[in-house]
Design an enzyme around this catalytic site. Structure first.
Site, PDB file in Angstrom:
ATOM      1  N   TYR A  60       0.856  -1.194   0.000  1.00  0.00           N
ATOM      2  CA  TYR A  60       0.000   0.000   0.000  1.00  0.00           C
ATOM      3  C   TYR A  60       0.888   1.238   0.000  1.00  0.00           C
ATOM      4  O   TYR A  60       1.716   1.418   0.904  1.00  0.00           O
ATOM      5  CB  TYR A  60      -0.934   0.026   1.213  1.00  0.00           C
ATOM      6  CG  TYR A  60      -2.045  -1.008   1.181  1.00  0.00           C
ATOM      7  CD1 TYR A  60      -2.480  -1.579  -0.011  1.00  0.00           C
ATOM      8  CD2 TYR A  60      -2.677  -1.412   2.353  1.00  0.00           C
ATOM      9  CE1 TYR A  60      -3.503  -2.526  -0.033  1.00  0.00           C
ATOM     10  CE2 TYR A  60      -3.702  -2.352   2.338  1.00  0.00           C
ATOM     11  CZ  TYR A  60      -4.103  -2.908   1.137  1.00  0.00           C
ATOM     12  OH  TYR A  60      -5.106  -3.839   1.121  1.00  0.00           O
ATOM     13  N   HIS A 125      -1.425 -11.782  -0.821  1.00  0.00           N
ATOM     14  CA  HIS A 125      -2.207 -10.653  -1.340  1.00  0.00           C
ATOM     15  C   HIS A 125      -2.433 -10.735  -2.847  1.00  0.00           C
ATOM     16  O   HIS A 125      -1.478 -10.771  -3.614  1.00  0.00           O
ATOM     17  CB  HIS A 125      -1.449  -9.355  -1.023  1.00  0.00           C
ATOM     18  CG  HIS A 125      -2.253  -8.110  -1.216  1.00  0.00           C
ATOM     19  ND1 HIS A 125      -1.682  -6.865  -1.262  1.00  0.00           N
ATOM     20  CD2 HIS A 125      -3.594  -7.902  -1.358  1.00  0.00           C
ATOM     21  CE1 HIS A 125      -2.627  -5.947  -1.422  1.00  0.00           C
ATOM     22  NE2 HIS A 125      -3.794  -6.559  -1.490  1.00  0.00           N
TER      23      HIS A 125
END
Ligand SMILES: NC(=O)c1ccc[n+]([C@@H]2O[C@H](COP(=O)([O-])OP(=O)(O)OC[C@H]3O[C@@H](n4cnc5c(N)ncnc54)[C@H](OP(=O)(O)O)[C@@H]3O)[C@@H](O)[C@H]2O)c1
Length: 313
Positions: A60, A125
């Protein structure tokens, strides 16, 4: 807030989890900048508040989300007792390398940025970025996570991603204690239903991310015409407008209904809401408690039912 069991991990989490992709500064996804001071202040307000669960990822904001969380953790003297911080493994930004070796490096980067010596929950992820066969090869990402768990660097493993059929395939491996689905269990799209049922039957914690579809269901389709970070179809926008009007007639914010659609389902261990300002914690807990009359639910659920087979994400 009453806590819920995180599957069979023994961890207990608040039904609201703080999502931190916006606070990593992600203007291409959310349309605005978030500075470091604001992000650190947001995390500090979370650490001192009623929620005990936070979700981040190695990538992120190219690692900025983890760095900022690490800075706040250092200022706060570490996570409060009982706090659960989850992160995710990723390829290096700009790279497609999602090998076992890269997974090990990703975990070490996360440990360093967060200032921790072990991680409580680490998700694989968006494994849709590689094939299932590559991920499950002997030198692949899944085996690396299992090894890191055996070595004691990770306590629990999860898998986080979009395609429901693929997530179901990963759960069959029986190594994941939690699964994150995003944008697929909301007022707009409820195609995650089979995954929720499968996770419940296995005792795997189901975590529901992006109850606002990335912003549309909290700021309204006029301000955010995107759903799941891409332009929404005219059909989705008109359904959301109809929901918005039904909510207005009952004096209920659309965001309260969007959030409670997920919270009221006991099979959802926690709902992950993205936030990047310190006021969001109080605003979100207020939305979670806003009364919603049954009559409104029946109108909303009828409009939501059209999204059972998905909206083509
Ligand atoms: N593949 C995956 O694993 C995956 C995918 C998607 C999401 N996630 C996780 O789930 C989290 C949630 O997803 P998301 O952040 O994309 O979408 P979301 O939770 O549906 O929406 C987040 C957006 O809503 C805004 N917002 C939240 N509360 C608000 C309020 N009370 N008033 C006005 N605006 C409000 C946030 O703004 P501010 O920034 O201004 O607070 C942000 O723009 C992510 O942060 C991430 O941790 C994981």
């Amino acid at each position: 807030m009453d806590k819920r069991e995180l599957g069979t991990t023994g961890l207990q989490v608040t039904p609201l989890c703080v999502g931190t992709s916006p606070l990593g500064n992600f203007p291409s996804q959310y349309g605005y900048e978030v500075g470091e001071d604001q992000a650190v202040e947001t995390v500090l307000s979370v650490l001192g508040g009623p929620l005990n669960f936070m979700d981040t990822s190695n990538n992120y904001g190219d690692g900025e989300s983890e760095r900022r969380i690490g800075k706040a953790l250092a200022e706060a003297g570490g996570p409060p007792p009982g706090f659960v911080l989850a992160t995710k493994v990723d390829p290096l930004p700009g790279s497609e390398d999602f090998s076992g070796e890269r997974v090990r490096a990703s975990v070490h980067e996360s440990l360093e940025r967060l200032g921790l010596d072990r991680l409580q929950l680490v998700h694989l992820h968006d494994p849709e970025r590689i094939s299932f066969e590559e991920a499950t090869a002997p030198d692949g990402a899944v085996q690396a996570l299992v090894d890191l768990q055996q070595e004691g660097l990770i306590e629990h493993l999860g898998v986080a991603g979009g395609p429901i059929d693929l997530m179901l395939r990963y759960l069959q491996l029986d190594v994941f204690a939690a699964v994150i689905s995003h944008n697929r269990y909301t007022l707009v799209d409820s195609s995650a239903e089979p995954l929720i049922a499968d996770a419940a039957s296995r005792g795997v914690a189901f975590l529901n991310a992006a109850p606002y579809g990335g912003g549309m269901l909290v700021r309204g389709p006029q301000a955010v015409p995107n759903y799941c970070y891409q332009p929404a179809s005219a059909q989705v926008i008109s359904r959301v407008e109809a929901m918005q009007q039904a909510c207005q007639r009952h004096g209920v914010p659309l965001a309260a209904a969007a959030l409670q659609f997920s919270l009221r389902d006991e099979r959802v261990a926690s709902t992950i809401v993205g936030m990047s300002t310190p006021q969001r914690v109080a605003q979100t807990t207020a939305l979670a408690e806003h009364p919603i009359p049954e009559e409104l639910w029946s109108q909303l659920l009828e409009l939501a039912a059209e999204g059972r087979s998905g909206v083509g994400l």
